[in-house]
Design a protein around this motif. Structure first.
Motif, PDB file in Angstrom:
ATOM      1  N   MET A  74      -5.123  -5.460  35.375  1.00 29.94           N
ATOM      2  CA  MET A  74      -3.818  -4.853  35.322  1.00 29.94           C
ATOM      3  C   MET A  74      -3.278  -4.681  36.729  1.00 29.94           C
ATOM      4  N   ASN A  75      -2.142  -5.215  36.965  1.00 25.38           N
ATOM      5  CA  ASN A  75      -1.467  -5.073  38.239  1.00 25.38           C
ATOM      6  C   ASN A  75      -0.893  -3.658  38.338  1.00 25.38           C
ATOM      7  N   ALA A  76      -0.989  -3.065  39.498  1.00 25.80           N
ATOM      8  CA  ALA A  76      -0.483  -1.687  39.692  1.00 25.80           C
ATOM      9  C   ALA A  76       1.007  -1.571  39.400  1.00 25.80           C
ATOM     10  N   ASP A  77       1.751  -2.663  39.558  1.00 25.73           N
ATOM     11  CA  ASP A  77       3.186  -2.632  39.280  1.00 25.73           C
ATOM     12  C   ASP A  77       3.492  -2.642  37.786  1.00 25.73           C
ATOM     13  N   ASP A  78       2.525  -3.051  36.990  1.00 25.62           N
ATOM     14  CA  ASP A  78       2.728  -3.196  35.551  1.00 25.62           C
ATOM     15  C   ASP A  78       2.284  -1.984  34.744  1.00 25.62           C
ATOM     16  N   LYS A  79       1.704  -0.986  35.396  1.00 25.84           N
ATOM     17  CA  LYS A  79       1.181   0.171  34.661  1.00 25.84           C
ATOM     18  C   LYS A  79       1.498   1.456  35.402  1.00 25.84           C
ATOM     19  N   TYR A  80       1.519   2.520  34.638  1.00 20.81           N
ATOM     20  CA  TYR A  80       1.666   3.837  35.266  1.00 20.81           C
ATOM     21  C   TYR A  80       1.130   4.907  34.322  1.00 20.81           C
ATOM     22  N   GLU A 122      -1.042   9.822  29.643  1.00 17.31           N
ATOM     23  CA  GLU A 122      -0.709   8.590  28.932  1.00 17.31           C
ATOM     24  C   GLU A 122      -0.630   7.427  29.918  1.00 17.31           C
ATOM     25  N   LEU A 123      -1.257   6.324  29.558  1.00 16.79           N
ATOM     26  CA  LEU A 123      -1.168   5.115  30.365  1.00 16.79           C
ATOM     27  C   LEU A 123      -0.171   4.177  29.700  1.00 16.79           C
ATOM     28  N   TYR A 124       0.829   3.787  30.454  1.00 13.78           N
ATOM     29  CA  TYR A 124       1.846   2.859  29.972  1.00 13.78           C
ATOM     30  C   TYR A 124       1.682   1.528  30.676  1.00 13.78           C
ATOM     31  N   TYR A 125       1.938   0.465  29.939  1.00 16.29           N
ATOM     32  CA  TYR A 125       1.880  -0.889  30.470  1.00 16.29           C
ATOM     33  C   TYR A 125       3.217  -1.561  30.199  1.00 16.29           C
ATOM     34  N   VAL A 126       3.763  -2.197  31.209  1.00 19.67           N
ATOM     35  CA  VAL A 126       5.049  -2.884  31.074  1.00 19.67           C
ATOM     36  C   VAL A 126       4.768  -4.382  31.100  1.00 19.67           C
ATOM     37  N   GLU A 127       4.741  -4.977  29.907  1.00 21.49           N
ATOM     38  CA  GLU A 127       4.459  -6.417  29.827  1.00 21.49           C
ATOM     39  C   GLU A 127       5.723  -7.219  30.078  1.00 21.49           C
ATOM     40  N   TYR A 128       6.815  -6.805  29.486  1.00 25.12           N
ATOM     41  CA  TYR A 128       8.079  -7.511  29.679  1.00 25.12           C
ATOM     42  C   TYR A 128       9.112  -6.541  30.261  1.00 25.12           C
TER      43      TYR A 128
END
Length: 104
Positions: free
Chosen positions: A1-7, A18-24
């Motif tokens: 997971m790239n640090a830019d894609d999750k927070y 909560e861990l969020y992932y931004v795929e698109y």
């Protein structure tokens, strides 16, 4: 997971991290971490990573976050390996099928 894609985000109302992932474009909730009644950190994965949950060995929330991210990487590596094995199996089946077709 790239640090830019999750927070990570703290949900004060639910008292969970909560861990969020931004795929698109839209962030997607991947996992939550909270403390159970015994004071242990527990995680609960959502949809994308199968409905898995369990206790963590962590003693701090930062360690818990790190442990969960390691679990995600491990799960993804396992899925990739299963898919790779399945793909190899399908190639063998197709090779056998082509051999049968040539014998007719």
């Amino acid at each position: 997971m790239n640090a830019d894609d999750k927070y990570w985000k703290y949900n004060e109302a639910e008292d969970v991290y909560e861990l969020y992932y931004v795929e698109y474009y839209e962030p997607e909730l991947i996992v939550t971490i909270e403390k159970n009644f015994g004071g242990d950190y527990v995680y609960d994965f959502h949809d994308k990573f199968d409905a898995d949950c369990g206790c963590l060995n962590a003693t701090t929330i930062e360690d818990a976050k790190e442990e969960v991210e390691e679990i995600i990487v491990c799960n993804l590596e396992d899925k990739i390996e299963r898919l790779r094995n399945y793909f190899e199996h399908l190639k063998e089946v197709l090779k056998d099928f082509e051999g049968d077709e040539n014998n007719e």
